[in-house]
Design a protein around this motif. Structure first.
Motif, PDB file in Angstrom:
ATOM      1  N   ALA A 142       0.837  -1.207   0.000  1.00 25.00           N
ATOM      2  CA  ALA A 142       0.000   0.000   0.000  1.00 25.00           C
ATOM      3  C   ALA A 142       0.871   1.256   0.000  1.00 25.00           C
ATOM      4  O   ALA A 142       0.595   2.219  -0.729  1.00 25.00           O
ATOM      5  CB  ALA A 142      -0.927  -0.013   1.219  1.00 25.00           C
ATOM      6  N   ILE A 143       1.929   1.247   0.813  1.00 24.17           N
ATOM      7  CA  ILE A 143       2.830   2.406   0.858  1.00 24.17           C
ATOM      8  C   ILE A 143       3.553   2.557  -0.480  1.00 24.17           C
ATOM      9  O   ILE A 143       3.663   3.668  -1.027  1.00 24.17           O
ATOM     10  CB  ILE A 143       3.827   2.271   2.015  1.00 24.17           C
ATOM     11  CG1 ILE A 143       3.086   2.273   3.359  1.00 24.17           C
ATOM     12  CG2 ILE A 143       4.845   3.409   1.991  1.00 24.17           C
ATOM     13  CD1 ILE A 143       3.969   1.941   4.552  1.00 24.17           C
ATOM     14  N   LYS A 144       4.035   1.458  -1.017  1.00 28.26           N
ATOM     15  CA  LYS A 144       4.742   1.519  -2.306  1.00 28.26           C
ATOM     16  C   LYS A 144       3.836   2.101  -3.397  1.00 28.26           C
ATOM     17  O   LYS A 144       4.252   2.967  -4.175  1.00 28.26           O
ATOM     18  CB  LYS A 144       5.200   0.110  -2.728  1.00 28.26           C
ATOM     19  CG  LYS A 144       6.464  -0.375  -2.065  1.00 28.26           C
ATOM     20  CD  LYS A 144       6.855  -1.755  -2.559  1.00 28.26           C
ATOM     21  CE  LYS A 144       7.182  -1.775  -4.035  1.00 28.26           C
ATOM     22  NZ  LYS A 144       7.601  -3.116  -4.492  1.00 28.26           N
ATOM     23  N   LYS A 145       2.617   1.620  -3.422  1.00 30.89           N
ATOM     24  CA  LYS A 145       1.696   2.070  -4.464  1.00 30.89           C
ATOM     25  C   LYS A 145       1.365   3.544  -4.298  1.00 30.89           C
ATOM     26  O   LYS A 145       1.286   4.304  -5.279  1.00 30.89           O
ATOM     27  CB  LYS A 145       0.426   1.233  -4.430  1.00 30.89           C
ATOM     28  CG  LYS A 145      -0.436   1.395  -5.673  1.00 30.89           C
ATOM     29  CD  LYS A 145      -1.501   0.319  -5.746  1.00 30.89           C
ATOM     30  CE  LYS A 145      -2.278   0.400  -7.058  1.00 30.89           C
ATOM     31  NZ  LYS A 145      -3.267  -0.690  -7.169  1.00 30.89           N
ATOM     32  N   GLY A 146       1.210   3.979  -3.037  1.00 30.50           N
ATOM     33  CA  GLY A 146       0.931   5.390  -2.788  1.00 30.50           C
ATOM     34  C   GLY A 146       2.069   6.284  -3.232  1.00 30.50           C
ATOM     35  O   GLY A 146       1.857   7.340  -3.851  1.00 30.50           O
TER      36      GLY A 146
END
Length: 944
Positions: free
Chosen positions: A694-698
């Motif tokens: 989720a952090i990577k995608k954000g």
């Protein structure tokens, strides 16, 4: 009733020998399926009168045993009564009359040993070129020598060797320790060579014998004073000369660095030492006919005369041999270092981490010539001492090449790596201290505790003593115990002697205790004083360690006179630091100054944000950044609906676009690890993965344009003056380039799929492997088909084949089982090769959200551990680390895992597989809550 021994070996099993080993005269008659060994072993009685002597002998056929009355074996020989107890691996010699104290005598044995394909100890088969006689090498650490010849297979049995080898004359290399004194053809396709290892008494675990077909490459290594010896490299036939030349240059550079920057006073006249190292490199790249050459030589001699230099090799040849099958990455056999072929030369197929390992292993194994060979530990319980000090020196060299901050952050990342990281292993149910109570197999001592925790302890001692005093103390230790054995206490006393301070209490606690300190810190500023309140978590006996810190202002400048190192001894301590103004933040545990974790309860989010951007201590800046990412992961784990904090996204952008940061360090900062430090959540493997993604995608969504721009710009560095300089620059840039691509891959769009596909054709092996690994995580429909295509391409070279196996094993996709199974069935996969075993199965084991938390994965992991252990016990033993958080798992998961561990224990009996069997028992015994969950779930009692 006697208590059952938890371990097979304890310190009491290693006492003083009744005899002193003086000389082994060995004659090996080598054939492809067996070797006949005649040994004249000369000894001197130390504990007399002596009526029976037990020699170590494992899986040998004893043909003759004779006794000679004189040390040269020139008098008439007498048959000696003997009994061979194979189950005990002992050959008992019964003397007709008691041998008095001080008597010198010789025992002649004639025995037969047979090489093996999967027992990587003693004499075994290694990779053989097509159409050539079988390659055979030895591995004698720790007790492989007794598989060759009856002996005293003890680290204190140091003696000189005279070795004759007769073998097939088609072999290009017939080698052993020492200097070659004769070589002759015997006719009938046989050749005989004789070596003398008479300069340095050698422990039996350092013995080496090899017969094989190799391409041989050489170059001189010349010290500043003009003295020299030959560097030799034995590689697979067909290896390109330019690759061998680069490998020899790297080895040469590391050897010269050891000479210049170790010893009694390596920090004295440091600028002159840097000039000396520069001139050595300049000399080796300058043709002798060049007009500058004579001047360089003269200046080298002048500088060498002004400086006290470090260790210089004493042999005439220092050889590295490429081995394809081994439980170890490298082994320091005296004068004949063996290194895994995939890591011995910079093959184009080699990844960047493998290249960094290549550099490290060369200097590491060479430094063992003094720390391990000339000065040898007294027993396997001193393996830590042989290795930790050597790793410490290795790190100094790689710091010199890559930069201290870059290498320190790599070590920090390894400390926190889940499952195989040192902190994880140190807290596992089957963890052992540096100096353990006992062990089942000495290979168990080859662990992260030995190679990471122990060097961290050595590093803490250096910080406590001061680097100048530390190196002087180490030099004194080497001088005092030269050509002999030393214990742990011998080393500690040598360091204490240097400063007059006492370190025994400090060091012995670290040596004998599992785990590490967790330091809780609160800070307060009041009336010109910054007060730090420190509390150590847990242990009844507090740890002792150096804590380096500084107060920092809002501009990232250390406040004057506040940067200090404090030696922490108590469970609770208070530090008061005068300062004219309140600091913007406190930079704690700088350079990760101790092996442990620091929790700053007073650090606000705003302070961590500032520290992550401006702390002048890069490792501390790195840790502040990681703490913020940790907090974000925990927030998502506990509340999956939470959106990513915009301030964290902004921080990522500032770091990404920071032009002052080394690209390699920037890459390591930006990596989002699939782990959390919080023990209450660290076993939530699926949830941690979701949070990471989720952090990577954000980040990728917000900075897609910038990531693409940086990705495209990297890899276009200016050409450096030297090969090594260019490689290091490229490695750091590629690291950042592939981190950018990793972020972009989380978007999982067709555009990104095409970008990854394009990188699959990169000239850089690292770029290709990164692209392949990332492509398998995407939703691209043809990823399995691509993997099958690449299997054929990557199998053409042993280095890329190893990489392929590791990539498919760690694939983050449901097709992983198919990919592993297809690789297993491939005719090019060799189930008996330890390197291929580790590559194909270990990454899968590390993916615990699949290998531990799913029924299919756990069954596959269990079957694999059993299968591997029956081929190579140490490969199976390594995979048990997948269960190192059994005590933290949810009850339902504990029930399933305990059931599988019991199945492993029952399938692998203690007598045949003591390491795996006993370590499974230790895991279960140290997880009572898991056992209780299993008993409740199955309504039956577990008997261990």
């Amino acid at each position: 009733m006697a208590k059952k021994r938890e371990y097979k070996y304890y310190p009491d099993d290693f006492g003083a020998l009744p005899v002193k080993a003086l000389h082994m005269k060995l004659d090996f008659d080598v054939f492809e399926d067996h070797t006949v060994v005649t040994s004249d072993f000369t000894m001197k009685v130390k504990k007399g009168p002596l009526s029976v002597l037990a020699l170590d002998a494992k899986n040998l056929e004893i043909q003759e045993v004779y006794f000679f009355d004189d040390p040269e074996g020139k008098t008439s020989k007498h048959h000696l009564h003997h009994t061979y107890e194979k189950e005990k691996d002992k050959l008992f010699l019964h003397f007709p009359e008691k041998l008095r104290l001080g008597r010198v005598f010789t025992i002649r044995t004639k025995t037969l040993c047979c090489p093996t394909a999967n027992i990587l100890e003693g004499l075994y088969y290694d990779e053989t070129p097509k159409g050539k006689p079988k390659t055979m090498i030895t591995q004698c650490q720790q007790w492989g020598f007794q598989r060759l010849v009856p002996c005293l297979d003890d680290m204190t049995a140091k003696c000189i060797y005279t070795t004759t080898i007769t073998a097939d004359s088609r072999y290009t290399s017939i080698i052993t320790n020492g200097d070659l004194v004769s070589s002759k053809e015997l006719g009938n396709g046989r050749k005989q060579v004789v070596y003398h290892n008479h300069k340095t008494p050698m422990a039996p675990y350092l013995f080496f014998l090899g017969v094989g077909t190799y391409a041989t490459f050489k170059r001189p290594c010349t010290y500043p004073d003009g003295s020299s010896f030959t560097l030799e490299l034995l590689l697979p036939p067909g290896t390109k000369p330019e690759l061998a030349s680069r490998a020899l240059d790297i080895l040469n550079d590391s050897i010269l660095w050891v000479h210049v920057f170790t010893g009694k006073e390596p920090y004295k006249d440091y600028e002159k030492r840097e000039e000396l190292m520069h001139l050595l490199r300049q000399r080796d790249s300058t043709p002798p006919k060049d007009k500058q050459y004579a001047g360089i030589l003269q200046r080298l001699k002048d500088l060498a005369g002004e400086l006290t230099l470090g260790y210089a090799y004493t042999g005439s040849v220092y050889r590295e041999i490429g081995m394809q099958n081994s439980d170890f990455g490298g082994m320091e056999n005296v004068g004949n270092t063996t290194i895994i072929t995939n890591r011995i030369v910079p093959f184009p197929e080699m990844s960047d981490p493998a290249f960094e390992y290549l550099i490290a292993v060369k200097v590491h194994e060479f430094f063992h010539n003094i720390n391990g060979s000339e000065v040898t530990g007294a027993s396997p319980f001193e393996i830590w001492l042989n290795e930790a000090v050597t790793v410490f020196i290795e790190q100094k060299y790689t710091d010199y090449l890559f930069g201290e901050d870059y290498k320190r952050i790599q070590t920090i990342m390894h400390l926190y790596t889940p499952m195989i990281g040192t902190f994880a292993g140190d807290l596992s149910p089957n963890s052992m201290p540096i100096l353990p109570e006992g062990f089942n197999n000495p290979n168990e001592l080859i662990s992260g505790v030995t190679y990471v925790k122990a060097p961290e302890m050595v590093r803490m001692l250096e910080a406590t003593m001061g680097k100048e005093a530390f190196m002087a103390g180490l030099s004194g230790y080497f001088e005092k115990f030269s050509h002999s054995n030393a214990t742990t206490l011998d080393w500690i006393e040598a360091m204490e002697k240097q400063t007059g301070q006492h370190y025994k209490e400090f060091l012995m606690h670290w040596l004998t205790t599992t785990g590490f300190p967790v330091l809780h810190v609160t800070t307060e500023y009041k009336k010109g004083i910054c007060t730090l309140s420190l509390v150590q978590e847990g242990k009844a006996i507090p740890w002792q360690f150096p804590l380096t810190l500084s107060l920092v202002d809002e501009h990232g400048k250390d406040i004057h006179s506040t940067g200090k190192t404090f030696f922490i001894k108590k469970q609770k301590e208070t530090i008061r630091i005068p300062t004219p103004a309140a600091p913007a933040f406190v930079s704690l545990a700088r350079d990760h100054s101790f092996y442990g974790k620091t929790v700053n309860h007073s650090a606000t989010r705003e302070q961590l944000m500032l520290q992550a951007l401006v702390d002048p201590n890069i490792p501390a800046r790195f840790m502040a950044f990681k703490e913020l990412v940790e907090q974000e992961k925990i927030k998502i784990i506990t509340n999956p609906r939470k959106t990513i904090d915009p301030s964290l996204i902004s921080l990522f952008g500032k770091v990404l676009l920071d032009p002052t940061l080394d690209p390699g360090i920037k890459a390591m900062m930006l990596i989002i690890e699939e782990s959390v430090k919080d023990d209450s959540l660290s076993h939530k493997y699926k949830e941690i993965y979701i949070a990471k993604e989720a952090i990577k995608k954000g980040i990728a969504y917000y900075y897609q344009k910038e990531l693409l721009a940086i990705y495209s710009a990297l890899g276009k560095s200016q050409t450096q003056k030297s090969y090594m300089g260019q490689m290091i620059s490229d490695i750091k840039q590629r690291k950042l380039k592939n981190v950018c691509l990793s972020f972009l891959s989380s978007l999982d769009t067709r555009q990104i799929h095409q970008l990854i596909r394009k990188q699959l054709t990169s000239p850089s092996a690292t770029d290709r492997y990164s692209a392949f690994s990332l492509f398998l995580t995407t939703s691209a429909p043809d990823k399995t088909k691509l993997a099958q295509k690449l299997r054929g391409e990557y199998a053409r070279h042993h280095v890329s084949w190893e990489s392929y196996l590791g990539i498919v094993s760690g694939a983050e996709c449901d097709e992983v089982y198919t990919l592993i199974t297809e690789a297993e069935k491939d005719e090019r996969y060799c189930a008996e090769q330890a390197t291929e075993q580790r590559a194909l199965y270990m990454p899968f084991a590390m993916n615990r959200k699949r290998s531990v938390l799913t029924g299919k994965g756990l069954g596959f992991l269990t079957d694999t551990i059993i299968k591997l252990t029956k081929i190579n016990e140490m490969s199976g033993h390594r995979m048990l680390s997948a269960f190192n958080q059994l005590h933290l798992l949810d009850p339902a998961d504990q029930v399933r895992v305990v059931g599988k561990l019991l199945a492993i224990k029952d399938e692998l009996p203690e007598k045949e597989f003591p390491s795996v069997h006993n370590n499974v028992l230790r895991i279960l015994k140290n997880c009572p809550t898991a056992i209780a969950s299993y008993e409740k779930g199955h309504r039956k009692q577990v008997k261990l």
